[in-house]
Write an enzyme that holds these catalytic residues in place. Sequence first.
Site, short mmCIF file in Angstrom:
data_model
loop_
_atom_site.label_atom_id
_atom_site.label_comp_id
_atom_site.label_asym_id
_atom_site.label_seq_id
_atom_site.Cartn_x
_atom_site.Cartn_y
_atom_site.Cartn_z
N HIS A 127 39.44 41.15 87.81
CA HIS A 127 39.80 41.82 86.56
C HIS A 127 38.57 42.06 85.69
CE1 HIS A 127 41.99 41.85 82.57
NE2 HIS A 127 42.68 42.69 83.27
N LYS A 133 35.12 43.42 84.13
CA LYS A 133 34.59 44.76 83.91
C LYS A 133 33.19 44.63 83.33
CE LYS A 133 39.18 44.66 82.27
NZ LYS A 133 39.85 44.95 83.47
N ASP A 136 19.49 48.34 86.65
CA ASP A 136 18.06 48.03 86.88
C ASP A 136 17.73 46.56 86.64
OD1 ASP A 136 17.74 50.70 87.36
OD2 ASP A 136 16.66 51.14 85.49
N HIS A 148 43.63 47.10 73.83
CA HIS A 148 43.37 46.36 75.07
C HIS A 148 42.17 45.42 74.89
CE1 HIS A 148 41.96 46.45 79.47
NE2 HIS A 148 43.21 46.06 79.58
N LYS A 207 39.61 42.31 73.95
CA LYS A 207 39.75 40.88 74.21
C LYS A 207 38.53 40.16 73.65
CE LYS A 207 41.66 42.78 78.37
NZ LYS A 207 43.03 42.76 77.98
N ASP A 210 33.57 31.50 62.46
CA ASP A 210 32.53 31.49 61.43
C ASP A 210 31.15 31.29 62.06
OD1 ASP A 210 34.23 29.03 61.71
OD2 ASP A 210 32.51 28.08 60.76
C1 LIG Z 1 46.83 42.40 80.74
O1 LIG Z 1 48.19 42.17 80.74
C2 LIG Z 1 48.98 43.33 80.83
C3 LIG Z 1 50.42 42.97 80.66
O2 LIG Z 1 50.78 41.95 81.55
C4 LIG Z 1 48.78 44.00 82.15
O3 LIG Z 1 49.55 45.18 82.22
C5 LIG Z 1 47.35 44.36 82.23
O4 LIG Z 1 47.11 44.86 83.53
C6 LIG Z 1 46.49 43.15 81.98
N1 LIG Z 1 45.19 43.65 81.84
C7 LIG Z 1 44.68 44.22 82.85
C8 LIG Z 1 43.79 45.37 82.58
O5 LIG Z 1 44.98 43.82 83.95
#
Ligand SMILES: *[C@@H]1O[C@H](CO)[C@@H](O)[C@H](O)[C@H]1NC(C)=O
Length: 482
Positions: A194, A196, A201, A408, A410, A415
């Site tokens: 998952h 990214k 270089d 989306h 994260k 502080d």
């Molecule tokens: C994060 O969670 C969501 C909902 O479960 C899911 O659709 C998504 O794919 C997840 N993030 C990624 C990009 O996998």
Amino acid sequence: MKTDIPYNQLDAEGNKQGSSQRAQLCYRCLVALASVACVLLAAVAIYNFLTAPASSYHPALVSSGLQKKMESCSDPCKIVLVESIPEGLEFNSSSTNPSIFQAWISLMSEARSSVDIASFYWTLTNKDTSTQDPTASQGEEVLKRLAVLSGNLHVRIAVDSQEGKPQADLTLLENSGADIRKVDMRNLTSGVLHTKFWVVDKKHVYIGSANMDWRSLTQVKELGAVVYNCSCLAADLEKIFEAYWFVGGSQSIPSPWPSNFTTLYNKDTPLQLPLNSTPSSVYLSSSPPSFCATGRTPDLQSILSVMEDAESFIYIAVMNYLPTTEFTHPKRYWADIDTQLRRSAYEKKVRVRLLISCWQHSPPVMLPFLKSLASVHDSKNKLDIQVRLFVVPADPRQKKIPFARVNHNKYMVTDKVAYIGTSNWSGDYFLSTAGSALVVNQTDSQSAGPTVQSQLKDIFERDWHSAYSSPVTHNANLELFC
Ligand SMILES: *[C@@H]1O[C@H](CO)[C@@H](O)[C@H](O)[C@H]1NC(C)=O
Ligand SMILES: *[C@@H]1O[C@H](CO)[C@@H](O)[C@H](O)[C@H]1NC(C)=O
Ligand SMILES: *[C@@H]1O[C@H](CO)[C@@H](O)[C@H](O)[C@H]1NC(C)=O
Ligand SMILES: *[C@@H]1O[C@H](CO)[C@@H](O)[C@H](O)[C@H]1NC(C)=O
Ligand SMILES: *[C@@H]1O[C@H](CO)[C@@H](O)[C@H](O)[C@H]1NC(C)=O
Ligand SMILES: *[C@@H]1O[C@H](CO)[C@@H](O)[C@H](O)[C@H]1NC(C)=O
């Protein structure tokens, strides 16, 4: 994080094997100018160093060329927070950042020798998503440029080997000359790859929430960081990439990891470097734990330690937040993060804010758990947790785009520290899913300019106070919200 450990000591303490232990002992003796015996030992260690094969001395350092750089990372590292703001979203605040699209384009135009990309899936074109949306053009541009680069320099792509995902972009890149390895996380850990990030270089990096998806550039709200001219950090992120590459080749997870994957940089001994000329300590965390070679802080430990370190506030913006696993059978209660938040709120009176995403695919069970957290709010007892839901509105055209119009990102800002990650916050993402995060600590700096922490806090506050967010109340109902 301890920040008081100089590079040369790190170097000595990173040593584990026999000859290196002698080197470590010697290092200390020499510093103290203790005795002739010590000098003799030094000679032995130096002899060992010169005669031993490189890989038996300090493989992690020798083979990555880090040995020199560790003594002082003087790279002129420049960090920029980058965002994708979905088409049509407008904020009153002046906090605007360069786009992720711009960052990717500039990374590709800087590239001279290599581009390594860790990715979940690839849908950069309208064709991939069976859409005809004009805002796919940025993704299509990225794919076109990457295809050209694949012919001219060394492009490697590690990607999750999910079945049923479009393959056209990967096929195009492979035919253009890119090397591609699929990582079968489902088989290996029952998770997915998952992560990214980009390493260009061995010098520039990007890490963040955006997928290799045209929607991540124009229709989904994303946040990442790009760091230019920073080979110290790039070399460490490269080790995480090499781990995916290795697993993609062998389709098995080594245990233990070969010593050349070892890192010296973690939550206890972060990398010291200048970021935008500000002295900073930085490290990269990784999940799942089985992907962490010696020295690597697992992502969950990183999140918990950032929370423990907070003294006045913890602001969190994540798409999903669940004190459970989402994909295991049977589902499990998993409250490591939830417990730490309640503990920080109770024991240290830390102000906790969670900005969670709400869209039609939000798991319904998320809401009762968010209400539970939000109920830890009582001014008499100085309990101050608040939760808000962020909704990205969509017009009729945008509504037709599948899996778009959502926040989306994260990240977490306290502080003290900025944490920029790639994982949803539920158990699976820390137990079985591959993800990674960048942690930036500039607490010790006296810099007058904005720190990464202050910039990330501005972004959080912009979103929190925007018209797109609303408080989770006791009788809130997901269907009415999103
Ligand atoms: C994060 O969670 C969501 C909902 O479960 C899911 O659709 C998504 O794919 C997840 N993030 C990624 C990009 O996998
Ligand atoms: C940030 O750096 C300070 C000062 O060196 C240190 O005390 C603190 O533990 C660090 N915070 C985190 C979360 O690593
Ligand atoms: C994983 O792959 C191996 C080798 O291809 C196969 O034997 C095994 O059944 C797979 N396991 C799962 C859980 O799919
Ligand atoms: C990186 O360093 C090079 C050489 O010093 C410089 O020309 C370039 O502008 C720098 N890149 C960025 C994004 O700061
Ligand atoms: C460590 O060495 C192995 C074998 O040569 C190689 O495949 C792997 O990529 C190396 N790992 C790193 C982090 O360079
Ligand atoms: C901008 O501010 C106005 C007035 O305070 C408010 O009504 C509006 O909702 C705000 N818009 C956003 C996008 O936050």
